[in-house]
Scaffold this motif. Structure first.
Motif, PDB file in Angstrom:
ATOM      1  N   THR A   1       0.843  -1.190   0.000  1.00  0.00           N
ATOM      2  CA  THR A   1       0.000   0.000   0.000  1.00  0.00           C
ATOM      3  C   THR A   1       0.884   1.247   0.000  1.00  0.00           C
ATOM      4  O   THR A   1       1.844   1.323   0.770  1.00  0.00           O
ATOM      5  N   PRO A   2       0.625   2.225  -0.874  1.00  0.00           N
ATOM      6  CA  PRO A   2       1.469   3.433  -0.932  1.00  0.00           C
ATOM      7  C   PRO A   2       1.691   4.046   0.444  1.00  0.00           C
ATOM      8  O   PRO A   2       0.781   4.062   1.291  1.00  0.00           O
ATOM      9  N   TRP A   3       2.898   4.578   0.631  1.00  0.00           N
ATOM     10  CA  TRP A   3       3.290   5.061   1.955  1.00  0.00           C
ATOM     11  C   TRP A   3       2.365   6.156   2.471  1.00  0.00           C
ATOM     12  O   TRP A   3       1.984   6.155   3.652  1.00  0.00           O
ATOM     13  N   HIS A   4       1.967   7.075   1.620  1.00  0.00           N
ATOM     14  CA  HIS A   4       1.142   8.183   2.115  1.00  0.00           C
ATOM     15  C   HIS A   4      -0.213   7.684   2.613  1.00  0.00           C
ATOM     16  O   HIS A   4      -0.816   8.297   3.510  1.00  0.00           O
ATOM     17  N   VAL A   5      -0.697   6.554   2.072  1.00  0.00           N
ATOM     18  CA  VAL A   5      -1.944   5.971   2.546  1.00  0.00           C
ATOM     19  C   VAL A   5      -1.729   5.346   3.925  1.00  0.00           C
ATOM     20  O   VAL A   5      -2.527   5.541   4.852  1.00  0.00           O
TER      21      VAL A   5
ATOM     22  N   GLY B   1     -14.159  -1.376  -4.529  1.00  0.00           N
ATOM     23  CA  GLY B   1     -13.348  -1.247  -3.329  1.00  0.00           C
ATOM     24  C   GLY B   1     -11.940  -0.809  -3.658  1.00  0.00           C
ATOM     25  O   GLY B   1     -11.639  -0.398  -4.779  1.00  0.00           O
ATOM     26  N   PHE B   2     -11.068  -0.936  -2.680  1.00  0.00           N
ATOM     27  CA  PHE B   2      -9.725  -0.374  -2.759  1.00  0.00           C
ATOM     28  C   PHE B   2      -8.634  -1.433  -2.861  1.00  0.00           C
ATOM     29  O   PHE B   2      -7.463  -1.104  -3.053  1.00  0.00           O
ATOM     30  N   SER B   3      -9.016  -2.713  -2.753  1.00  0.00           N
ATOM     31  CA  SER B   3      -8.023  -3.783  -2.645  1.00  0.00           C
ATOM     32  C   SER B   3      -7.096  -3.872  -3.842  1.00  0.00           C
ATOM     33  O   SER B   3      -5.872  -3.952  -3.692  1.00  0.00           O
ATOM     34  N   LYS B   4      -7.642  -3.873  -5.048  1.00  0.00           N
ATOM     35  CA  LYS B   4      -6.852  -4.174  -6.230  1.00  0.00           C
ATOM     36  C   LYS B   4      -6.153  -2.935  -6.778  1.00  0.00           C
ATOM     37  O   LYS B   4      -4.943  -2.948  -7.026  1.00  0.00           O
ATOM     38  N   ALA B   5      -6.885  -1.848  -6.957  1.00  0.00           N
ATOM     39  CA  ALA B   5      -6.305  -0.659  -7.591  1.00  0.00           C
ATOM     40  C   ALA B   5      -5.261   0.005  -6.719  1.00  0.00           C
ATOM     41  O   ALA B   5      -4.266   0.542  -7.224  1.00  0.00           O
ATOM     42  N   PHE B   6      -5.465  -0.012  -5.402  1.00  0.00           N
ATOM     43  CA  PHE B   6      -4.570   0.710  -4.499  1.00  0.00           C
ATOM     44  C   PHE B   6      -3.723  -0.219  -3.638  1.00  0.00           C
ATOM     45  O   PHE B   6      -3.115   0.230  -2.663  1.00  0.00           O
ATOM     46  N   ALA B   7      -3.685  -1.511  -3.990  1.00  0.00           N
ATOM     47  CA  ALA B   7      -2.881  -2.488  -3.241  1.00  0.00           C
ATOM     48  C   ALA B   7      -3.240  -2.464  -1.756  1.00  0.00           C
ATOM     49  O   ALA B   7      -2.379  -2.335  -0.890  1.00  0.00           O
ATOM     50  N   MET B   8      -4.535  -2.593  -1.471  1.00  0.00           N
ATOM     51  CA  MET B   8      -5.025  -2.495  -0.092  1.00  0.00           C
ATOM     52  C   MET B   8      -5.843  -3.727   0.293  1.00  0.00           C
ATOM     53  O   MET B   8      -6.853  -3.615   0.988  1.00  0.00           O
TER      54      MET B   8
ATOM     55  N   ALA C   1      -6.359   7.434  -0.221  1.00  0.00           N
ATOM     56  CA  ALA C   1      -6.100   6.798  -1.514  1.00  0.00           C
ATOM     57  C   ALA C   1      -6.869   7.493  -2.626  1.00  0.00           C
ATOM     58  O   ALA C   1      -6.322   7.760  -3.708  1.00  0.00           O
ATOM     59  N   LEU C   2      -8.132   7.795  -2.376  1.00  0.00           N
ATOM     60  CA  LEU C   2      -8.940   8.460  -3.404  1.00  0.00           C
ATOM     61  C   LEU C   2      -8.470   9.883  -3.667  1.00  0.00           C
ATOM     62  O   LEU C   2      -8.468  10.352  -4.802  1.00  0.00           O
ATOM     63  N   LYS C   3      -8.071  10.581  -2.612  1.00  0.00           N
ATOM     64  CA  LYS C   3      -7.688  11.992  -2.763  1.00  0.00           C
ATOM     65  C   LYS C   3      -6.325  12.155  -3.416  1.00  0.00           C
ATOM     66  O   LYS C   3      -6.134  13.030  -4.275  1.00  0.00           O
ATOM     67  N   ASN C   4      -5.369  11.305  -3.026  1.00  0.00           N
ATOM     68  CA  ASN C   4      -3.980  11.542  -3.442  1.00  0.00           C
ATOM     69  C   ASN C   4      -3.273  10.313  -3.994  1.00  0.00           C
ATOM     70  O   ASN C   4      -2.051  10.335  -4.156  1.00  0.00           O
ATOM     71  N   GLY C   5      -4.008   9.259  -4.298  1.00  0.00           N
ATOM     72  CA  GLY C   5      -3.350   8.013  -4.686  1.00  0.00           C
ATOM     73  C   GLY C   5      -3.381   7.670  -6.155  1.00  0.00           C
ATOM     74  O   GLY C   5      -2.892   6.606  -6.545  1.00  0.00           O
ATOM     75  N   MET C   6      -3.924   8.532  -7.001  1.00  0.00           N
ATOM     76  CA  MET C   6      -4.083   8.161  -8.408  1.00  0.00           C
ATOM     77  C   MET C   6      -2.744   8.036  -9.143  1.00  0.00           C
ATOM     78  O   MET C   6      -2.601   7.192 -10.030  1.00  0.00           O
ATOM     79  N   GLU C   7      -1.779   8.847  -8.781  1.00  0.00           N
ATOM     80  CA  GLU C   7      -0.473   8.747  -9.452  1.00  0.00           C
ATOM     81  C   GLU C   7       0.177   7.402  -9.160  1.00  0.00           C
ATOM     82  O   GLU C   7       0.705   6.741 -10.067  1.00  0.00           O
TER      83      GLU C   7
ATOM     84  N   ARG D   1       0.939   4.194 -11.776  1.00  0.00           N
ATOM     85  CA  ARG D   1       2.252   3.552 -11.885  1.00  0.00           C
ATOM     86  C   ARG D   1       2.109   2.037 -11.755  1.00  0.00           C
ATOM     87  O   ARG D   1       2.739   1.275 -12.506  1.00  0.00           O
ATOM     88  N   MET D   2       1.274   1.584 -10.833  1.00  0.00           N
ATOM     89  CA  MET D   2       1.065   0.150 -10.662  1.00  0.00           C
ATOM     90  C   MET D   2       0.394  -0.458 -11.891  1.00  0.00           C
ATOM     91  O   MET D   2       0.772  -1.543 -12.347  1.00  0.00           O
ATOM     92  N   VAL D   3      -0.588   0.256 -12.444  1.00  0.00           N
ATOM     93  CA  VAL D   3      -1.294  -0.257 -13.624  1.00  0.00           C
ATOM     94  C   VAL D   3      -0.343  -0.391 -14.806  1.00  0.00           C
ATOM     95  O   VAL D   3      -0.402  -1.376 -15.556  1.00  0.00           O
ATOM     96  N   GLU D   4       0.545   0.554 -14.970  1.00  0.00           N
ATOM     97  CA  GLU D   4       1.510   0.476 -16.068  1.00  0.00           C
ATOM     98  C   GLU D   4       2.433  -0.733 -15.894  1.00  0.00           C
ATOM     99  O   GLU D   4       2.776  -1.413 -16.859  1.00  0.00           O
TER     100      GLU D   4
END
Length: 385
Positions: free
Chosen positions: A42-46, A231-238, A278-284, A288-291
């Motif tokens: 999960t991204p550090w800022h999350v 949900g948040f599991s797949k897109a945001f590694a959560m 994650a929704l507010k600041n996690g799209m970048e 990167r993960m999707v790429e």
């Protein structure tokens, strides 16, 4: 003690995916392509948002439906991304993962004897949860020649007077298949003609590669007869955070909320804080993960084709679904022998229902080096057969 158990629960088989996961966790030299979980953390800022929330003592219950600010963010995200409007006040429910949302939807809708239509191969939980609720799951087989799309002809042929709910999962687990706007239009017409309610599991909506995801709820006339689950599991590694949500007509969400109140009360407060971040600041980070998944997708599909396995090109999620029919082994035999002889774990396709036999599911949500080694091992295994 089995005599005390409800017969319905006693007869439900354990998850075919978890069986392979348990075997993998017992050995260190196995490469696992089995469990559908991002290899990213999960991204550090999350994570940091969660830590700061705990440090500030944010350990209380939230409203049953979820934090208002999170529901507002979910509503904005769905409208901006997929052009589906929901009122955060009473049309969005935050759940303990997408799985709880699916369970709540089925329990709110199904009475004993209702038929629930399920395009297969599909996520393994739909049919067992339907049975637990007293419903009758009806599989609709999809095929590699159609890129595992649900066709209007197959849907029509499966409908009876008892049909009540249609469960959709696109992008698809396990096949990686997707549906376009043009694909959805005739499906929507049938749904309306037969007065069906749709549960649309869109947990992989952010994981598409060549075409943007089209939500079934965005098709004209479908919003109010669709419960959109994500949900948040797949897109945001959560995955371990267990954060999901359901959106739909306020009457449907109100019914689901009643069950949610009496079972889990609310989703964990710290997880909701993380989901909001994650929704507010996690799209970048998500992009990167999707790429990275896209790079691995190309590598894996070509790798399977190079070693002689037919493999349709997945357009979403992070699974390849190669055919192993050419080996002369069943899916179960192939997966078992691959595990013990080549130390690679893949999930046999038949656990995903109709149309799964003859295939295995391989997750490419793992490192490139592991994927290359796995393909090499599978190739050597096939040559020895």
């Amino acid at each position: 003690m089995s005599g005390y158990l409800a017969p319905l629960v006693r007869e439900i088989p354990p998850s075919g995916i978890r069986k392979f996961f348990d075997l993998v966790s017992a050995s260190k030299d196995i490469i696992s392509l089995g469990v559908g979980e991002p290899d990213f953390c999960t991204p550090w800022h999350v994570r940091e948002a969660c830590v700061y929330s705990l440090e500030r003592g944010n350990t209380k219950y939230t409203p049953n439906a979820g934090m208002p600010e999170l529901r507002e963010a979910i509503g904005e995200y769905l409208y901006d991304s997929f052009q589906v409007p929901y009122d955060p006040a009473d049309e969005i429910l935050v759940t303990v993962g997408g799985s709880e949302a699916i369970d709540l939807a089925l329990r709110a809708l199904v009475v004993p004897g209702d038929e629930v239509l399920v395009p297969e191969p599909c996520y393994i939980s739909y049919s067992p949860i339907t049975r637990i609720g007293g419903g009758i799951p009806v599989g609709i087989e999809t095929f590699a020649k159609d890129n595992f799309k649900l066709t209007p002809e197959a849907l029509k042929a499966s409908i009876t007077p008892k049909s009540k709910v249609l469960i959709l999962c696109y992008p698809s687990n396990p096949t990686g298949g997707i549906m376009t706007y043009e694909d959805w239009l005739p499906i929507a017409k049938i749904v309306e003609e037969h007065d069906l309610i749709v549960i649309s599991d869109e947990i992989y909506a952010e994981l598409t590669y060549e075409q943007k995801h089209v939500s079934f709820a965005s098709i004209p006339g479908m919003r109010d007869r669709t419960i959109l689950v994500s949900g948040f599991s797949k897109a945001f590694a959560m995955t371990g955070w267990r954060m999901g949500y359901a959106c739909g007509h306020r009457d449907l969400i109100s019914a689901m909320l009643k069950i949610h109140q009496y079972t889990v009360m609310c989703a964990p407060a710290m997880g909701q804080v993380a989901a909001l971040e994650a929704l507010k600041n996690g799209m970048e980070e998500k992009n990167r993960m999707v790429e990275s998944y896209n790079q691995r997708r190309r590598l894996v599909v070509q790798g399977f084709r190079d070693i002689g396995l037919e493999c349709h090109e997945p357009q979403g999620a992070f699974y390849a679904f190669p055919s192993v029919a050419s080996t002369g082994l069943s899916s179960e035999e192939f997966a078992q022998r691959l595990l013990y002889e080549a130390k690679v774990a893949a999930v046999p396709g038949q656990v995903f229902g109709l149309g799964g036999e003859g295939f295995v599911r391989c997750s490419y949500a793992t490192s490139v080096n592991q994927l290359l080694e796995a393909i090499d091992r599978i190739g050597n295994f096939i040559r020895k057969l």
